[in-house]
Write an enzyme that holds these catalytic residues in place. Structure first.
Site, short mmCIF file in Angstrom:
data_model
loop_
_atom_site.label_atom_id
_atom_site.label_comp_id
_atom_site.label_asym_id
_atom_site.label_seq_id
_atom_site.Cartn_x
_atom_site.Cartn_y
_atom_site.Cartn_z
CD GLU A 1 0.45 -1.37 7.87
OE1 GLU A 1 0.14 -0.56 8.78
OE2 GLU A 1 0.95 -1.02 6.79
CE LYS B 1 2.87 -5.82 4.09
NZ LYS B 1 2.41 -4.74 4.98
CD GLU C 1 7.81 -0.48 8.14
OE1 GLU C 1 6.91 -1.19 7.66
OE2 GLU C 1 8.05 0.68 7.74
CG ASP D 1 0.33 -4.01 2.15
OD1 ASP D 1 -0.02 -4.67 3.15
OD2 ASP D 1 1.13 -3.06 2.19
CG ASP E 1 -0.35 0.05 2.51
OD1 ASP E 1 0.89 -0.04 2.60
OD2 ASP E 1 -1.09 0.20 3.52
CB SER E 2 4.60 1.66 -0.06
OG SER E 2 4.82 0.48 -0.80
O1 KIV Z 1 3.55 -1.14 1.71
C1 KIV Z 1 4.72 -1.56 1.74
O2 KIV Z 1 5.51 -1.30 0.82
C2 KIV Z 1 5.13 -2.35 2.89
C3 KIV Z 1 6.53 -2.85 2.99
C4 KIV Z 1 7.60 -1.93 2.72
C5 KIV Z 1 6.76 -3.74 4.13
O3 KIV Z 1 4.32 -2.64 3.70
#
Ligand code: KIV
Length: 281
Positions: free
Chosen positions: A118, A116, A185, A86, A47-48
């Site tokens: 969080e 994934k 992280e 994510d 989600d980055s």
């Molecule tokens: O969203 C992301 O890119 C991440 C990673 C860098 C772990 O969660």
């Protein structure tokens, strides 16, 4: 030679074999294809995406529509790596009753292999529901960007015994409910070591020292593509931004000076056919 598709079981097996896991982010077809060609083990559609590609301030600003759109492109490009989607904030933290439905969209609509999540207060309940629905889940503890404000901002987590103990317990709880791996992280390496030693599932570190079972970074950061501020844990392995700048500047100059396109980049028509056109032109 055709390479076998990486599975969740294979990733778990790497820890047993003491083989490190390499994980990187991708958000589009061409980059995902390159990462897969390079034999990265896991590709995370992070989600980055929000900060790295869409120019947003926070990862909480990205939603299911954008994530699925990008995850589809990545999954299409990948033949070997495990593709992890994510889950964005809105898909589980803000919408716990739709968590399974949203996780299923990552698998069925986008073609991801796992999702994934969080850590947050309701994380275990959400993760358990997804796992019960037969979907593989990767956890994420320590600095969790979606709830960074509650953690005092983007800073190292677990610097005192009490908060470190909590992070260790979060990781252990995620293993107990059946997660296949956990991202750790931005925590002191000593804490990441304790987590790594106490879990049978792999830890994937980001700013968590060298002893995690694997490492993840944002691809745009390691390739020097992003001009954004980088935390200490990022290593730039290549300066793609300079290369792109130089290529783009040369293109601009050649266009302005009529040096591009050259004859070899142009098409022609036969004289006879051209003559036929003349009277009408
Ligand atoms: O969203 C992301 O890119 C991440 C990673 C860098 C772990 O969660």
């Amino acid at each position: 030679m055709k390479k076998n598709k990486i599975t969740v079981e294979y990733i778990r097996g790497l820890k047993k074999k003491h083989e490190k896991i390499a994980m990187l982010t991708a958000y589009d077809f061409p980059l995902a294809e390159i990462l897969d060609h390079a034999d990265v083990d896991i590709i995370l559609v992070g989600d980055s995406l929000a900060n790295v590609v869409l120019g947003l301030q926070s990862t909480t600003e990205v939603g299911m529509t954008e994530m699925l759109h990008h995850a589809k492109a990545v999954a299409k490009a990948v033949k070997r790596a495990l593709v992890v989607g994510d889950m964005p904030f809105e898909s589980y933290q803000a919408n716990q009753e739709r968590v399974v439905e949203n996780a299923q969209k990552f698998i069925q609509e986008a073609g991801c292999d796992a999702v994934k999540l969080e850590w947050f207060d309701g994380c275990l309940e959400c993760a358990r529901k997804i796992i019960d629905a037969g979907i593989a889940v990767m956890g994420h503890v320590g600095l969790t960007p979606q709830t960074a404000e509650q953690l005092g901002g983007f800073k190292v987590q677990g610097k005192d015994a009490l908060s470190a103990q909590k992070i260790i317990e979060h990781a252990q709880a995620l293993e107990q409910i059946g997660c296949f791996s956990v991202v750790v992280e931005c925590v002191p390496q000593e804490i990441a070591n304790i987590i790594t030693e106490s879990l049978s599932i792999p830890t994937i570190g980001i700013g968590a020292g060298v002893n995690c079972d694997g490492q993840v970074l944002v691809t745009h950061d390691i390739l020097g593509l992003a001009s954004r501020h980088h935390p200490k844990f990022v290593k730039k392995f290549f300066d793609l931004r300079s290369g792109i700048l130089s290529g783009v500047e040369t293109f601009i100059h050649e266009v302005k000076d009529s040096k591009f396109p050259e004859q070899k980049h142009s098409y022609t028509i036969s004289k006879e056919e051209l003559e036929k056109l003349r009277p009408n032109c």
